[in-house]
Design a protein around this motif. Structure first.
Motif: not given
Lengths: 295, 281, 436
Positions: A26, A30-31, A34, A278, B116-117, B120, B125, B128, B156
């Motif tokens: 992940f 992702r992290f 981001i 977000l 956190a998961i 995401t 999309e 990132y 996720s």
């Protein structure tokens, strides 16, 4: 005692074996990207020219004053609110029907309801675009027969947002229905039976048995649908661009992101927009979680 | 016996309204798609005629033939299948495991990690994809299956979904298994998974759908035509200046088919999933 | 047994993962070529490539990858800076500036400039930046007028209007409304919304250029820097033109059928488009009796149109081994016979100097694509900020057009012109290309 400690150790090993590799993955896919995006949001950066100037929160200040960003935000929130409301409630209703009536027609209907889910968004929107068309669309044809003046679904922003809501909802109800169905089926029959024995009517059974048992699933559906609708993009663009479009494009957050980041290549500004999105979604989700817990 | 009782019990005003809604929505779902199917058999003139023709004069199958005979089409289709299957297998497996751990175990930082998961998926999309591409490109994974599936093999959404579903697994069952001396993995495989067949089937279906219709990442990470996925490959066969509706719709029908078939398979597991394991909820 | 199967499955999966990657040996020469022009793919694949391969049998293949324009737009800015450029790419000239400035496209080699020397002088200048030439135009488009001869004859109009004012009057005459008062047949099909770049482009040629101004003009104090070129009387007239067309002459409205599809269906009398539109008309309206005409004389006293080229570029990252082949491919694409096929198949015009299109394109288009002597031809300048500015203006235009209160409202129009000018100037400031 010893057995308990051993159990705890086994548990820890299991948890670590599962959590660690997946979390690392992940992090990687992702992290980290981001986080990179977050850092970029404080720069004025062009994708192609690769110039990079640190400007602190200037991107954020610009966005909050940009009429197109504000418009994107309000359009997105409007669509998200109503699309979530409709798709979740209709999905639940449909799942109840399928769950309670077990015959082949309902099975067939259930399959048909899932068709909109599997068709990709572009062709789905094209079909609806045709239905909404001012001159040749079915809706205006019908309203013409009834005597209602033609509606400007695609060129009037007040109506276009409803068109987007309709398409977005239409595409999701089969999906929500399936998820609720699984949840409904997981409710033990004994609970209903004991409620019956207590003399509970249908409504009461729904509120005292079904609803509480469905809470985790309902929360899931609401949150997931909110997140999904917040990303509304394709349907808005397909509806409002093309050779026959003469209204303003239906601005959504992701369209703004796309135009800013890829077309105008201002990746810093785009990153800032996505961070704002977000934060907004996190806020909405948190609110939804709090409300559900209180109930 | 029980089934019949349930059926009669629920026939009242509420049920009737529910059924009317059901039928309405079924028609609403059916109609646009029927139109799509019908259009896919129309010629160009028929799709652009004014006023629009409802039925084609004859079954014009050229739209489909043109797609099937394109030399790259089988490749696009195969790519989509391979990629979607790989993603689904890994993503479902990891989601089920993670969901179980999140639902039934405690560990430090659990809440933070979960948020956190979850966070995401809150970010689109587009936000990132640039840094992600730069990473994948530096690993020389562009134009490879691994590169295409990498961002999607963990979901996720899947983790969240399985966690919510796993919460309904009765703790007593898990305790009982522990007392019987079953290790964690064994409990997971023998006790937990069978209970969750329905939700796992639904998740597989939904993750497959997401993987199958993913557009942005395959678009960016692939520059060799033979690695295109179906969605992208179909756009190749179109013209810029006007829409050949019949052709577009034929492409859609073809793209839809595999997922819909999967739905029919998964549906059985959902509807009968409980019955198959012999355990009631 | 289960474990064994799992291992096999895992191995199969892992090998499948890497299978998709590169599979050519090092010795093979394969040229990769990216294009986003749908109508040219046939030409590239079936005309240019075979002609090229005849010259170079040692080339294993030319891999042509087509991506639609919207997708290209998402892909290129991400992919090229990461080093994944093809050996050869085709891009519309307005896309190239930032890639040129960032160094992803090198100046033309002598070999490429020899090809450029065969092209129209206006194009040779258009691809020049800081004294060097970049890219080789392979296809050309410019805007002209299509009109419905049947409608013209029925209204007794013998010739296509010569000036913009005459055009407005003719268009007004030919507009037909339905019972509800909506436009059924537009006198002139207006581009009022949709993709912002397209909206701007039409506004640019119809309104700005006909009034003799461009989006930006060079600063007198600081050469090499620019500012908005229409923050003046001409700009006011430009916006006023659109407003008058909508609310004064009423030649079109927001609900009518538009563009080439409308023209092919007989739902508009006059449509302004490029030569590729012929393809649409032939397909969708084969029985239509249409003619073409050059852009009319505007308030500037001259005719004006733009000339946009689809250029072939050899990226800087192309391997030395492949460069001569890439350049040879470009040479091939610009050969006389090959260009003739291009015109036939892709309905674009040829960039070659003195090229004769007669017989290759529908004869009815000849009047439209020929430049009269008083035609001023504009190109998209190579500025980093140009595309961004055009996009921002294109974003803002649709809601301005919708504002009926701007009719007979000089102050209102001037205010909007200033607003648009600010958008342009801000964009140029962003890229450091602004000066008073």
């Amino acid at each position: 005692m010893l057995k308990y400690k051993k159990q705890k150790r086994n548990d820890l090993m299991f948890v670590t074996a599962v959590i660690l590799p997946i979390t690392l993955l992940f992090a990687f896919i992702r992290f980290v990207p981001i986080a990179q995006s977050l850092i970029t949001s404080f720069y004025q950066k062009n994708l192609v020219l690769r110039t990079q100037v640190f400007i602190g929160i200037d991107n954020y200040k610009f966005l909050l004053g940009d009429q197109f960003f504000i418009k994107s935000l309000s359009n997105t929130m409007f669509v998200t609110l109503f699309a979530t409301l409709f798709s979740v409630s209709i999905g639940l209703l449909l799942a109840s029907v399928v769950n309670s009536v077990q015959n082949q027609f309902v099975r067939l209907g259930q399959a048909i309801l899932f068709l909109p889910v599997v068709i990709s968004m572009v062709p789905a929107t094209l079909i609806w675009k045709y239905i909404f068309d001012y001159n040749f669309g079915l809706l205006n044809h019908i309203s013409g027969l009834i005597g209602i003046p033609k509606s400007n679904w695609l060129n009037d922003p007040n109506l276009t947002r409803w068109a987007v809501i309709i398409i977005s909802t239409w595409k999701e109800i089969g999906y929500n229905m399936m998820i609720f169905l699984v949840g409904l089926k997981a409710i033990p029959r004994e609970l209903y039976e004991s409620a019956s024995l207590d003399g509970a009517g249908k409504w009461h059974k729904f509120w005292s048995v079904t609803f509480p048992q469905l809470k985790p699933i309902t929360l899931f559906v609401i949150i997931v649908e909110t997140i999904k609708f917040v990303k509304v993009f394709t349907q808005a663009i397909v509806l409002t661009t093309g050779s026959q479009s003469s209204g303003e494009i239906f601005y959504t957050m992701v369209y703004y992101l796309y135009q800013t980041g890829f077309h105008l290549r201002q990746i810093g500004l785009a990153s800032a927009a996505s961070i704002i999105l977000l934060l907004l979604v996190m806020l909405l989700t948190w609110i939804q979680m709090v409300i559900t817990k209180e109930r | 016996m029980k089934r019949n009782r349930m059926m009669y019990e629920r026939f009242d005003l509420f049920s009737i309204l529910g059924i009317i809604l059901f039928i309405t929505l079924v028609l609403l779902s059916l109609f646009p798609l029927l139109w799509m199917l019908v259009t896919s058999f129309k010629t160009l003139e028929e799709t652009h005629s004014i006023p629009p023709a409802i039925w084609p004069n004859s079954l014009f199958i050229d739209n489909y033939l043109n797609i099937f005979s394109d030399k790259f089409f089988p490749r696009y289709f195969l790519n989509s299948v391979i990629i979607s299957v790989l993603i689904t297998v890994v993503a479902v497996g990891s989601s089920v495991l993670m969901g179980y751990v999140f639902a039934k175990f405690e560990f430090p930082g659990k809440k933070l990690l979960f948020w956190a998961i979850l966070a995401t998926i809150m970010i689109p999309e587009e936000a990132y994809v640039v840094p992600l591409y730069q990473t994948v490109s530096s690993l020389k994974l562009t134009n490879s299956y691994l590169g295409i599936i990498l961002p999607s093999i963990i979901s996720s959404f899947g983790v969240f979904y399985m966690k919510q579903n796993m919460e309904s697994v009765p703790n007593e069952l898990l305790e009982a298994a522990k007392i019987d001396g079953s290790g964690n993995l064994n409990t997971f495989v023998k006790v937990v998974v069978p209970l969750q067949i329905s939700s796992i089937s639904v998740l597989s279906l939904l993750l497959f759908l997401i993987a199958w219709s993913d557009y942005l990442w395959p678009l960016i990470v692939v520059s060799k035509q033979r690695m295109y996925v179906l969605e992208i490959g179909l756009t190749y066969l179109q013209n810029q200046y006007y829409i050949d509706w019949g052709f577009v719709m034929a492409g859609c029908v073809i793209a839809m088919a595999p997922v819909f078939i999967l739905f029919l398979i998964a549906r059985n597991y959902v509807m009968e999933g409980i019955a198959m394991t012999g355990i009631k909820g | 047994m289960k474990k064994f199967l799992t291992v096999i499955l895992a191995l199969a999966m892992v090998s499948a993962l890497f299978a998709g990657g590169a599979s050519e040996q090092k010795e093979d020469i394969v040229l990769t070529f990216w294009t986003s022009t749908a109508e040219a793919v046939d030409w590239y694949t079936n005309v240019v490539t075979p002609a090229f391969k005849v010259k170079h049998p040692e080339v294993k293949d030319v891999e042509i990858t087509f991506t639609s324009i919207e997708d290209f737009n998402k892909k290129l800015p991400i992919v090229i800076p990461s080093g994944e450029a093809p050996d050869l790419m085709e891009m519309e000239d307005s896309w190239a500036p930032q890639f040129i400035t960032a160094g992803y496209i090198s100046p033309n080699s002598d070999r490429l400039n020899n090809v450029v020397a065969k092209l129209k002088p206006s194009l040779q200048m258009a691809i020049e930046h800081n004294g060097k030439k970049y890219g080789v135009p392979a296809m050309l488009i410019h805007e002209f007028m299509y009109y419905n001869k049947t409608m013209f004859d029925a209204a007794g109009i013998k010739e296509f209007p010569n000036t913009m004012d005459e055009l407005l009057e003719v268009a007004q005459k030919l507009t037909k409304r339905d019972a509800a008062g909506n436009v059924d047949i537009s006198g002139f099909s207006m581009r009022l919304g949709g993709n912002p770049n397209g909206t701007f482009q039409k506004f640019w040629v119809l309104a700005l250029l006909s009034n003799g101004v461009e989006m930006v003009e060079e600063s007198k104090t600081t050469p090499g820097k620019f500012h908005c070129g229409f923050d003046n009387e001409a700009g006011y007239n430009a916006l006023k033109l659109y407003i008058d067309m909508l609310y004064g002459y009423k030649v079109d409205d927001f609900n009518s059928m538009k563009d080439s599809e409308a023209f092919a269906a007989g739902k508009t009398a006059i449509n302004m488009r490029e030569s590729q539109s012929i393809q649409t008309i032939l397909e969708l309206g084969p029985n239509l009796d249409w003619r073409s005409a050059p852009m009319p004389i505007g308030k500037s006293g001259k005719r004006a149109t733009f000339e946009i080229a689809l250029n072939l570029y050899v990226p800087a990252s192309t391997k030395e081994v492949n460069k001569p082949y890439a350049e040879s491919f470009i040479e091939t694409a610009l050969e006389q016979k090959v260009q003739e096929e291009m015109v036939r198949k892709a309905f674009c015009l040829s960039p070659l100097a003195g090229f004769n299109h007669v017989g290759l394109i529908d004869p009815r288009a000849e009047v439209g694509y020929t430049f009269p002597d008083d035609m001023v031809v504009y190109s998209v300048p190579i500025h980093n900020a140009y595309d961004a500015a055009a996009t921002r203006v294109g974003n803002a235009l649709p809601s301005i057009f919708k504002d009926a209160s701007l009719y007979n409202n000089p102050e209102g129009i001037r205010k909007q012109v200033s607003y648009l000018a600010k958008l342009v100037n801000d964009a140029y400031k962003e890229y450091g290309e602004y000066a008073e």
